[in-house]
Design a protein around this motif. Sequence first.
Motif, PDB file in Angstrom:
ATOM      1  N   PRO A 142       0.829  -1.203   0.000  1.00 21.93           N
ATOM      2  CA  PRO A 142       0.000   0.000   0.000  1.00 21.93           C
ATOM      3  C   PRO A 142       0.859   1.247   0.000  1.00 21.93           C
ATOM      4  N   PRO A 143       0.374   2.322  -0.568  1.00 21.06           N
ATOM      5  CA  PRO A 143       1.164   3.553  -0.578  1.00 21.06           C
ATOM      6  C   PRO A 143       1.402   4.048   0.839  1.00 21.06           C
ATOM      7  N   PRO A 144       2.550   4.650   1.091  1.00 22.70           N
ATOM      8  CA  PRO A 144       2.827   5.139   2.440  1.00 22.70           C
ATOM      9  C   PRO A 144       1.841   6.226   2.848  1.00 22.70           C
ATOM     10  N   VAL A 145       1.496   6.228   4.118  1.00 27.28           N
ATOM     11  CA  VAL A 145       0.577   7.229   4.649  1.00 27.28           C
ATOM     12  C   VAL A 145       1.350   8.521   4.886  1.00 27.28           C
ATOM     13  N   GLU A 146       0.831   9.621   4.359  1.00 23.22           N
ATOM     14  CA  GLU A 146       1.485  10.907   4.531  1.00 23.22           C
ATOM     15  C   GLU A 146       1.459  11.308   6.002  1.00 23.22           C
ATOM     16  N   PRO A 147       2.571  11.818   6.532  1.00 28.57           N
ATOM     17  CA  PRO A 147       2.579  12.218   7.944  1.00 28.57           C
ATOM     18  C   PRO A 147       1.492  13.247   8.244  1.00 28.57           C
ATOM     19  N   ALA A 148       1.028  13.232   9.491  1.00 26.49           N
ATOM     20  CA  ALA A 148      -0.083  14.114   9.881  1.00 26.49           C
ATOM     21  C   ALA A 148       0.246  15.583   9.647  1.00 26.49           C
ATOM     22  N   ARG A 149       1.483  15.971   9.914  1.00 22.38           N
ATOM     23  CA  ARG A 149       1.849  17.373   9.729  1.00 22.38           C
ATOM     24  C   ARG A 149       1.669  17.791   8.270  1.00 22.38           C
ATOM     25  N   GLU A 150       2.097  16.931   7.348  1.00 19.27           N
ATOM     26  CA  GLU A 150       1.955  17.260   5.930  1.00 19.27           C
ATOM     27  C   GLU A 150       0.496  17.238   5.495  1.00 19.27           C
ATOM     28  N   ARG A 151      -0.297  16.341   6.075  1.00 18.84           N
ATOM     29  CA  ARG A 151      -1.725  16.324   5.748  1.00 18.84           C
ATOM     30  C   ARG A 151      -2.401  17.604   6.220  1.00 18.84           C
ATOM     31  N   LEU A 152      -2.015  18.082   7.379  1.00 18.80           N
ATOM     32  CA  LEU A 152      -2.591  19.332   7.900  1.00 18.80           C
ATOM     33  C   LEU A 152      -2.221  20.510   6.988  1.00 18.80           C
ATOM     34  N   ILE A 153      -0.969  20.578   6.568  1.00 18.92           N
ATOM     35  CA  ILE A 153      -0.541  21.678   5.702  1.00 18.92           C
ATOM     36  C   ILE A 153      -1.256  21.593   4.362  1.00 18.92           C
ATOM     37  N   ALA A 154      -1.389  20.375   3.819  1.00 19.73           N
ATOM     38  CA  ALA A 154      -2.071  20.208   2.529  1.00 19.73           C
ATOM     39  C   ALA A 154      -3.535  20.618   2.629  1.00 19.73           C
ATOM     40  N   ALA A 155      -4.192  20.241   3.725  1.00 22.23           N
ATOM     41  CA  ALA A 155      -5.601  20.610   3.901  1.00 22.23           C
ATOM     42  C   ALA A 155      -5.749  22.124   4.048  1.00 22.23           C
ATOM     43  N   MET A 156      -4.838  22.744   4.778  1.00 20.95           N
ATOM     44  CA  MET A 156      -4.899  24.195   4.943  1.00 20.95           C
ATOM     45  C   MET A 156      -4.620  24.901   3.621  1.00 20.95           C
ATOM     46  N   THR A 157      -3.649  24.408   2.859  1.00 24.91           N
ATOM     47  CA  THR A 157      -3.334  25.018   1.565  1.00 24.91           C
ATOM     48  C   THR A 157      -4.545  24.989   0.645  1.00 24.91           C
ATOM     49  N   ASP A 158      -5.213  23.845   0.590  1.00 24.60           N
ATOM     50  CA  ASP A 158      -6.401  23.730  -0.260  1.00 24.60           C
ATOM     51  C   ASP A 158      -7.498  24.674   0.221  1.00 24.60           C
ATOM     52  N   ALA A 159      -7.662  24.777   1.533  1.00 25.00           N
ATOM     53  CA  ALA A 159      -8.678  25.682   2.082  1.00 25.00           C
ATOM     54  C   ALA A 159      -8.358  27.132   1.740  1.00 25.00           C
ATOM     55  N   GLN A 189      -7.734  14.448   8.216  1.00 22.54           N
ATOM     56  CA  GLN A 189      -7.820  13.173   8.942  1.00 22.54           C
ATOM     57  C   GLN A 189      -6.880  13.190  10.140  1.00 22.54           C
ATOM     58  N   ALA A 190      -7.010  14.263  10.925  1.00 20.25           N
ATOM     59  CA  ALA A 190      -6.142  14.435  12.086  1.00 20.25           C
ATOM     60  C   ALA A 190      -6.955  14.962  13.255  1.00 20.25           C
ATOM     61  N   PRO A 191      -6.724  14.441  14.462  1.00 17.52           N
ATOM     62  CA  PRO A 191      -7.424  14.962  15.639  1.00 17.52           C
ATOM     63  C   PRO A 191      -6.849  16.307  16.079  1.00 17.52           C
ATOM     64  N   LYS A 192      -7.611  17.011  16.896  1.00 18.56           N
ATOM     65  CA  LYS A 192      -7.204  18.347  17.325  1.00 18.56           C
ATOM     66  C   LYS A 192      -5.868  18.322  18.063  1.00 18.56           C
ATOM     67  N   GLY A 193      -5.657  17.255  18.860  1.00 17.62           N
ATOM     68  CA  GLY A 193      -4.405  17.174  19.607  1.00 17.62           C
ATOM     69  C   GLY A 193      -3.181  17.138  18.713  1.00 17.62           C
ATOM     70  N   VAL A 194      -3.314  16.503  17.540  1.00 14.73           N
ATOM     71  CA  VAL A 194      -2.197  16.438  16.593  1.00 14.73           C
ATOM     72  C   VAL A 194      -1.916  17.819  16.013  1.00 14.73           C
ATOM     73  N   LEU A 195      -2.978  18.565  15.745  1.00 12.16           N
ATOM     74  CA  LEU A 195      -2.795  19.933  15.245  1.00 12.16           C
ATOM     75  C   LEU A 195      -1.966  20.754  16.218  1.00 12.16           C
ATOM     76  N   TYR A 196      -2.345  20.742  17.489  1.00 10.57           N
ATOM     77  CA  TYR A 196      -1.647  21.580  18.462  1.00 10.57           C
ATOM     78  C   TYR A 196      -0.282  21.018  18.841  1.00 10.57           C
ATOM     79  N   HIS A 197      -0.076  19.732  18.590  1.00 11.65           N
ATOM     80  CA  HIS A 197       1.262  19.168  18.791  1.00 11.65           C
ATOM     81  C   HIS A 197       2.234  19.758  17.770  1.00 11.65           C
ATOM     82  N   HIS A 198       1.820  19.787  16.518  1.00 13.44           N
ATOM     83  CA  HIS A 198       2.697  20.300  15.452  1.00 13.44           C
ATOM     84  C   HIS A 198       2.649  21.822  15.338  1.00 13.44           C
TER      85      HIS A 198
END
Length: 207
Positions: free
Chosen positions: A7-24, A43-52
């Motif tokens: 399966p394709p590697p899962v993109e790290p949460a930090r990069e998913r957050l940046i990608a979602a924000m960029t699209d927004a 696809q990230a919980p709030k705690g992950v957002l504030y961690h990064h």
Amino acid sequence: MPGMPAPPPVEPARERLIAAMTDALRRRGLHGIGLTELLRAAQAPKGVLYHHFPGGKTELAVAAIDQVVGRMTTGLDKLLAGTPDPLLAMRRWIAGATARLQETGFEAGCPLATVALESGPEDRALREALARAFGRVRERIAQGLAGAGLPAERAQGLAALIVAAYEGGLLQSRVAHSIEPMQRAADTLLALLSASPFCDPLQEPPP
């Protein structure tokens, strides 16, 4: 199972957050999307957002702006390095942005202009990030023009003019749902610059 592709590697949460924000930012601006919807898209919980991003949504937006301008300047570097005529490189840069806008149904424009239009005096971190971003783009273009023989001051002035036409043209095309405003602005500006003595490195500007 044997023989099954990995399966394709899962993109790290930090990069998913940046990608979602960029699209927004491209489609709706910073204030057009809520935190819950943003986290769902990443696809990230709030705690992950504030961690990064301890600064929350604003810090994430700054990271997205920095990443966007990094890609823009890398693309500009490649265009300017591979195109002897810097004005032709600018035409190709603008054409690429116009095509991307059209491909998204005129929904996803440049996030820099989108965020700049909605930022207020209280958005100091955002404004500083945007100022850095626009400055980096102008500097890359000025370097390309100077490398073609233009004096540094004229190169910087033309770079500012090109960026203004680029951002303004994208905004007009987005609201018009047509590439015509962007194409007309780019064609007119680049034709004027091509015919101008200010683009001839061997000719001094008039007194």
